[in-house]
Motif scaffolding. Structure first.
Motif, PDB file in Angstrom:
ATOM      1  N   LEU A 162       0.616  -1.005  -0.343  1.00  9.07           N
ATOM      2  CA  LEU A 162      -0.201   0.040   0.108  1.00  9.07           C
ATOM      3  C   LEU A 162       0.578   1.293  -0.138  1.00  9.07           C
ATOM      4  CD1 LEU A 162      -3.203  -1.241   2.313  1.00  9.07           C
ATOM      5  CD2 LEU A 162      -2.963  -0.932  -0.001  1.00  9.07           C
ATOM      6  N   GLU A 163       1.738   1.197   0.419  1.00  9.03           N
ATOM      7  CA  GLU A 163       2.104   2.535   0.541  1.00  9.03           C
ATOM      8  C   GLU A 163       3.373   2.762  -0.643  1.00  9.03           C
ATOM      9  OE1 GLU A 163       3.578   2.631   5.573  1.00  9.03           O
ATOM     10  OE2 GLU A 163       5.208   2.247   4.816  1.00  9.03           O
ATOM     11  N   ALA A 164       4.169   1.634  -1.402  1.00 11.17           N
ATOM     12  CA  ALA A 164       5.084   1.811  -1.952  1.00 11.17           C
ATOM     13  C   ALA A 164       4.029   1.375  -3.270  1.00 11.17           C
ATOM     14  CB  ALA A 164       6.180   0.859  -2.256  1.00 11.17           C
ATOM     15  N   ASN A 165       2.986   1.836  -3.465  1.00 11.54           N
ATOM     16  CA  ASN A 165       1.878   1.737  -4.750  1.00 11.54           C
ATOM     17  C   ASN A 165       2.434   3.144  -5.305  1.00 11.54           C
ATOM     18  OD1 ASN A 165       0.216   2.432  -6.626  1.00 11.54           O
ATOM     19  ND2 ASN A 165      -1.880   1.620  -4.834  1.00 11.54           N
ATOM     20  N   PRO A 166       3.253   3.287  -6.147  1.00 13.77           N
ATOM     21  CA  PRO A 166       3.796   4.470  -7.434  1.00 13.77           C
ATOM     22  C   PRO A 166       2.261   5.757  -7.455  1.00 13.77           C
ATOM     23  CG  PRO A 166       3.070   2.222  -8.847  1.00 13.77           C
ATOM     24  CD  PRO A 166       2.952   2.028  -7.157  1.00 13.77           C
ATOM     25  N   ALA A 167       0.885   5.174  -7.735  1.00 13.78           N
ATOM     26  CA  ALA A 167      -0.268   5.877  -7.426  1.00 13.78           C
ATOM     27  C   ALA A 167      -0.592   6.650  -6.228  1.00 13.78           C
ATOM     28  CB  ALA A 167      -1.328   5.681  -8.186  1.00 13.78           C
ATOM     29  N   SER A 181      -2.000  20.874   6.049  1.00 18.74           N
ATOM     30  CA  SER A 181      -2.051  20.052   7.194  1.00 18.74           C
ATOM     31  C   SER A 181      -1.818  18.383   6.894  1.00 18.74           C
ATOM     32  CB  SER A 181      -3.621  19.732   7.632  1.00 18.74           C
ATOM     33  OG  SER A 181      -4.655  19.095   6.074  1.00 18.74           O
ATOM     34  N   PHE A 182      -1.852  18.255   5.540  1.00 16.77           N
ATOM     35  CA  PHE A 182      -0.942  17.269   5.784  1.00 16.77           C
ATOM     36  C   PHE A 182       0.270  16.697   5.417  1.00 16.77           C
ATOM     37  CE2 PHE A 182      -0.333  13.161   2.601  1.00 16.77           C
ATOM     38  CZ  PHE A 182      -0.983  12.628   2.747  1.00 16.77           C
ATOM     39  N   THR A 183       0.662  16.661   6.482  1.00 11.70           N
ATOM     40  CA  THR A 183       2.300  17.294   6.547  1.00 11.70           C
ATOM     41  C   THR A 183       2.961  15.625   6.961  1.00 11.70           C
ATOM     42  OG1 THR A 183       1.063  16.095   9.026  1.00 11.70           O
ATOM     43  CG2 THR A 183       1.380  18.371   8.798  1.00 11.70           C
ATOM     44  N   ALA A 184       4.368  15.622   6.994  1.00 14.52           N
ATOM     45  CA  ALA A 184       5.408  14.536   6.387  1.00 14.52           C
ATOM     46  C   ALA A 184       5.084  13.690   7.528  1.00 14.52           C
ATOM     47  CB  ALA A 184       6.741  15.254   7.277  1.00 14.52           C
ATOM     48  N   ASP A 185       4.556  13.599   8.551  1.00 10.83           N
ATOM     49  CA  ASP A 185       4.005  12.308   9.712  1.00 10.83           C
ATOM     50  C   ASP A 185       3.417  12.025   9.038  1.00 10.83           C
ATOM     51  OD1 ASP A 185       2.896  14.687  10.688  1.00 10.83           O
ATOM     52  OD2 ASP A 185       1.473  12.900  11.579  1.00 10.83           O
ATOM     53  N   ARG A 186       2.457  12.236   7.928  1.00 14.73           N
ATOM     54  CA  ARG A 186       1.870  11.035   6.698  1.00 14.73           C
ATOM     55  C   ARG A 186       1.995  10.491   5.937  1.00 14.73           C
ATOM     56  NH1 ARG A 186      -3.687  14.232   6.464  1.00 14.73           N
ATOM     57  NH2 ARG A 186      -4.451  12.505   6.045  1.00 14.73           N
ATOM     58  N   LEU A 187       3.256  11.081   5.525  1.00 19.84           N
ATOM     59  CA  LEU A 187       4.383  10.347   4.302  1.00 19.84           C
ATOM     60  C   LEU A 187       4.764   8.911   4.557  1.00 19.84           C
ATOM     61  CD1 LEU A 187       6.155  13.712   3.279  1.00 19.84           C
ATOM     62  CD2 LEU A 187       3.721  12.611   1.416  1.00 19.84           C
ATOM     63  N   PRO A 188       4.241   7.900   3.798  1.00 23.46           N
ATOM     64  CA  PRO A 188       5.653   7.167   4.256  1.00 23.46           C
ATOM     65  C   PRO A 188       7.145   7.088   4.161  1.00 23.46           C
ATOM     66  CG  PRO A 188       4.824   6.982   1.851  1.00 23.46           C
ATOM     67  CD  PRO A 188       3.549   8.097   1.902  1.00 23.46           C
ATOM     68  N   PRO A 189       7.262   6.185   4.582  1.00 29.46           N
ATOM     69  CA  PRO A 189       9.146   6.377   4.986  1.00 29.46           C
ATOM     70  C   PRO A 189       9.732   6.628   3.704  1.00 29.46           C
ATOM     71  CG  PRO A 189       9.013   4.459   6.666  1.00 29.46           C
ATOM     72  CD  PRO A 189       7.082   5.004   5.593  1.00 29.46           C
ATOM     73  N   TRP A 194      10.768   6.412  -3.445  1.00 30.97           N
ATOM     74  CA  TRP A 194       9.984   5.455  -4.297  1.00 30.97           C
ATOM     75  C   TRP A 194       9.487   5.739  -5.481  1.00 30.97           C
ATOM     76  CZ3 TRP A 194       9.469   0.727  -3.377  1.00 30.97           C
ATOM     77  CH2 TRP A 194       9.247   0.473  -1.848  1.00 30.97           C
ATOM     78  N   ALA A 195       9.375   7.810  -5.316  1.00 37.10           N
ATOM     79  CA  ALA A 195       8.703   7.682  -6.478  1.00 37.10           C
ATOM     80  C   ALA A 195       9.863   8.332  -7.496  1.00 37.10           C
ATOM     81  CB  ALA A 195       8.701   9.562  -6.257  1.00 37.10           C
ATOM     82  N   THR A 196      11.033   8.590  -6.858  1.00 33.71           N
ATOM     83  CA  THR A 196      12.418   8.756  -8.270  1.00 33.71           C
ATOM     84  C   THR A 196      12.900   7.571  -8.164  1.00 33.71           C
ATOM     85  OG1 THR A 196      13.439   9.873  -7.270  1.00 33.71           O
ATOM     86  CG2 THR A 196      14.536   9.172  -8.568  1.00 33.71           C
ATOM     87  N   GLY A 197      12.237   5.833  -7.434  1.00 31.41           N
ATOM     88  CA  GLY A 197      12.366   4.848  -8.365  1.00 31.41           C
ATOM     89  C   GLY A 197      11.595   4.251  -8.869  1.00 31.41           C
ATOM     90  N   TRP A 198      10.212   4.781  -8.916  1.00 29.60           N
ATOM     91  CA  TRP A 198       9.404   3.623  -9.804  1.00 29.60           C
ATOM     92  C   TRP A 198       9.194   4.826 -11.309  1.00 29.60           C
ATOM     93  CZ3 TRP A 198       7.272   0.035  -9.315  1.00 29.60           C
ATOM     94  CH2 TRP A 198       6.472  -0.614  -8.494  1.00 29.60           C
ATOM     95  N   ALA A 199       9.835   6.023 -11.013  1.00 31.84           N
ATOM     96  CA  ALA A 199      10.091   6.322 -12.064  1.00 31.84           C
ATOM     97  C   ALA A 199      10.743   6.336 -13.751  1.00 31.84           C
ATOM     98  CB  ALA A 199       9.816   8.745 -12.302  1.00 31.84           C
ATOM     99  N   LEU A 200      12.317   6.069 -12.565  1.00 34.14           N
ATOM    100  CA  LEU A 200      13.648   5.719 -13.348  1.00 34.14           C
ATOM    101  C   LEU A 200      13.308   4.069 -13.613  1.00 34.14           C
ATOM    102  CD1 LEU A 200      16.344   5.997 -11.041  1.00 34.14           C
ATOM    103  CD2 LEU A 200      15.840   6.948 -13.512  1.00 34.14           C
ATOM    104  N   LEU A 201      11.897   3.187 -12.877  1.00 27.12           N
ATOM    105  CA  LEU A 201      11.972   1.388 -13.743  1.00 27.12           C
ATOM    106  C   LEU A 201      10.937   1.828 -14.357  1.00 27.12           C
ATOM    107  CD1 LEU A 201      12.162  -1.436 -13.010  1.00 27.12           C
ATOM    108  CD2 LEU A 201      10.071  -1.217 -11.406  1.00 27.12           C
TER     109      LEU A 201
END
Length: 311
Positions: A253-258, A272-280, A285-292
């Motif tokens: 769920l966290e690594a899902n690219p969408a 209100s969507f703060t950094a603690d709500r982001l997956p590690p 992940w975003a860069t890796g999915w884009a490159l892959l």
């Protein structure tokens, strides 16, 4: 005394030898005069150079498609903004009101509209990519150009449409009391990574769709399932916090690219969507999915370059 005479060669053997000789002669003759097989796949560096030389065609084709998309509608280009807004309104009524997913989600309307707009970018890029080659056979068979230009131009069209929608999104953010912030500057790099991912995905689906047109009929069901798993209408971090799910499900769920690109845009635009709500490691992940997806999809599409439009 009897003379031994050699048996005459079989007509079949003679014809085969003659055909092979003629074929070899034709090939040698073509090679000597610098002729190559029509539609043969160029080397990867040459293919990239050809694609870059036709970058103006890619942008012009995308703009023309976008302009013509709603040319028959009375409201014209307003549908570029109204379509995702109407989808967001439907999702708000069903999921936010009836199913109460807005509970404990601050700024739920900006949260929902951002998710809808960002996922629609990927969704429409995938659908357009599936039909990029199979739906443009006349162009593919009539002109010589790198076929990768087609799915990339369709993704560029969807990016242009998203930019129109973002104007409406920014107005919604201001109307619901979300102030402008420096974090808004994170939106362009997040969209750039998502565009590369979408283009790679479209290239993969374009090759599959060119070989198996039935995939275009299956894609709406796949994309609808993907949307429900991407936290468009609900908060993934709230679900993970409230339920004891297996670790593998949490990672998926966290690594899902969408979901990754949706989270990045929400983090950039909604205070209100703060950094603690982001997956590690969300940017990794975003860069890796884009490159892959970008590099892998491009190579996968290029390897079948000579087959597009045949048969």
């Amino acid at each position: 005394m009897t003379l031994a005479l050699d048996k005459p060669p079989r007509a079949e053997t003679t014809a085969k030898a003659t055909a092979e000789s003629a074929t070899e002669s034709a090939a040698d003759l073509a090679a000597r005069h610098g002729l190559t097989v029509s539609g043969a796949r160029p080397s990867l560096p040459a293919y990239v150079r050809e694609l870059w030389q036709r970058r103006h065609f890619v942008t012009a084709f995308a703009t023309a498609k976008l302009t013509a998309q709603y040319s028959q509608a009375k409201l014209g280009q307003l549908w570029q903004v109204m379509t995702p807004l109407l989808n967001a309104a439907v999702y708000y009524f069903i999921f936010g009101v009836l199913m109460n997913t807005k509970h404990d989600v601050p700024d739920y309307v900006p949260f929902l509209v951002t998710g809808v707009f960002v996922f629609t970018f990927t969704q429409q890029s995938a659908l357009a990519g599936t039909r990029a080659v199979s739906g443009s056979l006349g162009l593919v068979r009539a002109l010589h150009f790198p076929r990768a230009a087609l799915p990339i131009s369709y993704c560029l069209q969807q990016l242009q449409q998203l930019l129109f929608s973002l104007c409406a999104l920014l107005a919604i953010l201001l109307c619901f009391g979300v102030p402008p912030a420096l974090s808004w500057l994170l939106a362009p790099p997040a969209l750039a990574l998502q565009f590369v991912f979408n283009a790679g995905l479209a290239l993969v689906l374009a090759r599959l769709g060119a070989r198996t047109p039935d995939i275009a009929q299956l894609m709406p069901f796949v994309l609808r399932t993907w949307m429900y798993a991407s936290g468009v209408m609900w908060s993934i971090d709230k679900v993970l916090a409230d339920r004891d799910l297996p670790h593998a499900v949490t990672v998926l769920l966290e690594a899902n690219p969408a979901a990754v690109y949706i989270d990045l845009m929400r983090f950039a635009l909604i205070d209100s969507f703060t950094a603690d709500r982001l997956p590690p490691h969300v940017w990794a992940w975003a860069t890796g999915w884009a490159l892959l997806a970008g590099a892998g999809g491009f190579l996968y599409f290029w390897k079948a370059e000579e087959t597009y439009g045949r048969g």
